[in-house]
Design an enzyme around this catalytic site. Sequence first.
Site, short mmCIF file in Angstrom:
data_model
loop_
_atom_site.label_atom_id
_atom_site.label_comp_id
_atom_site.label_asym_id
_atom_site.label_seq_id
_atom_site.Cartn_x
_atom_site.Cartn_y
_atom_site.Cartn_z
N ASP A 194 0.82 -1.22 0.00
CA ASP A 194 0.00 0.00 0.00
C ASP A 194 0.86 1.27 0.00
O ASP A 194 1.59 1.53 0.94
CB ASP A 194 -0.88 -0.08 1.26
CG ASP A 194 -1.71 1.17 1.54
OD1 ASP A 194 -1.68 2.11 0.72
OD2 ASP A 194 -2.38 1.17 2.58
N HIS A 368 -3.86 4.40 6.72
CA HIS A 368 -2.77 3.85 5.91
C HIS A 368 -1.41 4.08 6.59
O HIS A 368 -1.19 5.10 7.25
CB HIS A 368 -2.76 4.51 4.53
CG HIS A 368 -4.00 4.25 3.74
ND1 HIS A 368 -4.14 3.14 2.94
CD2 HIS A 368 -5.16 4.93 3.67
CE1 HIS A 368 -5.34 3.16 2.37
NE2 HIS A 368 -5.98 4.24 2.80
ZN ZN Z 1 -8.02 1.56 -0.54
ZN ZN Z 2 -9.29 0.94 2.49
#
Ligand code: ZN
Ligand code: ZN
Length: 555
Positions: A194, A368
């Site tokens: 990510d 995130h």
């Molecule tokens: Zn996402």
């Molecule tokens: Zn997500």
Amino acid sequence: MSDPVRLVFLGGLGEIGRNCFCLEVEGRILVVDCGIMFPDADMPGVDLVLPDFTYLRENADRVEGVFLTHAHEDHAGGLAYLLRDVPVPIYGSRLSLGLARNRIEEAGMLGRTELIPVADGERRQIGPFDCEFVPVTHSVPHAFATAYHTPVGTILHTGDFKLDLSPVDGRKTDLALLGEIARRDGGVRLLLSDSTNAERPGYTPSESTVGESMRDLFRDNTDQRIIVACFSSHLHRVEQVAAAALASGRRVAFLGRSMVHNVTLAREMGLLDLPVDRVIDIEDTSRYAPGEVCVICTGSQGEPMSALSLMAAHEHKWVKVSEDDLVVLSAHAIPGNEINVSRVIDSLMRAGADVVHDATAPVHVSGHASREELKFMMNLVHPDWFVPVHGEYHHMVQHAALARDVGIPDDHVIVCEDGDVLSITDAGIDVERRGVPAGYQYVDGIVGDVGLGVLRDRRNLAEEGVVVVFVTVDAVSGEIVTGPEIVTRGWIYAPEADELLEEAKTAVRDSIVDAAKEGAIEFETLRRHARRALGRFINERTRRRPAIIPVVIEV
Ligand SMILES: [Zn+2]
Ligand SMILES: [Zn+2]
């Protein structure tokens, strides 16, 4: 030597949204995520943007299923569109399936779709795919990283994640299991990770820090009604807001269709524990003093028809915002939504409310991983190869630089984009750039692909306006019978430009008279003359280039 394992990136590499890739083992396809992207300002009238499913449609018989890492819109919002053409089972955590179920139901596909739950730490065979599901923390509960054990080695996909060491539900990113996978035979061949926050230094704070801010807020504001907007899938956020409200003696009401739906689902699944007697219906909030109530609602992205926007515009049936309100936007604007969010903040303030948002108080943290967490992940997993995913191009480039910082060799780091295809063999990884169609598919209303041409027209119309000229001519002589008449929108304000419009009509009339004199009386030719004369006149007099539509009628 084993057959190559393929990865086909259909979306999410080059934008935040429409995450979707195909893993291919022994000729079968596992689709990982199927998300949408929100349109931005240069996509007028577009409701949402999908991945291009051409490749999946053409290979529908090879698709084994779809796996959802989690149920955010950028990972699951496109499911209903894919399932119409490619009806396959869907795998995911119980909660992900519960959240996605609504979408599938709305599309009328529920009866035809098998939903198969998978559990934390489970290792399961899906066709030829040997999958292992690793718990990760994110801004929705029960998200997964996934290890795919393939004939050419283990491919580890982090999914959306952060390393929250004190998550609200105690379900941490399973670092021990990730470490174990990295140590098993052969280790991790390829890591897909990510990239969303690859430009953000340090560590992303724990979700539980938002709980502390919320408790402070409720403690310091005892007289006002408190309205908190957040994502309805962010159940830990909902839980923390509700807990702070209840602890301060307030009652809680939920507002917004998806909020009510998701809270009900979470309570049924035992993920959200709220005392029945302290939850009230939104219709009943007016029976309590402002300081006795907390409303938790949707609309944190400034969506025009959401609960929050309607409240701000005084158009909501049950809740009118006033100086008795403190409104908290407990979210960060997704790219494309910034303008709507500041607009809703302005209307709330004009209505007299106090507004708190993530720029003014710590009422939101990201879901995130930031740079140090991303490096931690790479160090823990120490992959042979690395491909950054989930981000705009600059995010992925930054993530690739981080990989080099932690010692992954340059020639084993590949920055891919939508449409790229990786072939992984025992010998190495080959990239085919733009191997499959992966452009944006624009959805407006119920019409599938709006297309680039339509969008270009809409942008031109928005920027330059349109001028329509009507003229009736004699089919035999080419002489003007009636007109020209001019109708315009967005070029000039017609009621105040009589003179200019008269001159424009004269320009068109002269051009048709000239054409007729030369014997050019054919309908298409007259249209062309009218368009050219009007275009030249408008450009000379106004320096503008509206769309010109000549309508020549022969009688
Ligand atoms: Zn996402
Ligand atoms: Zn997500």
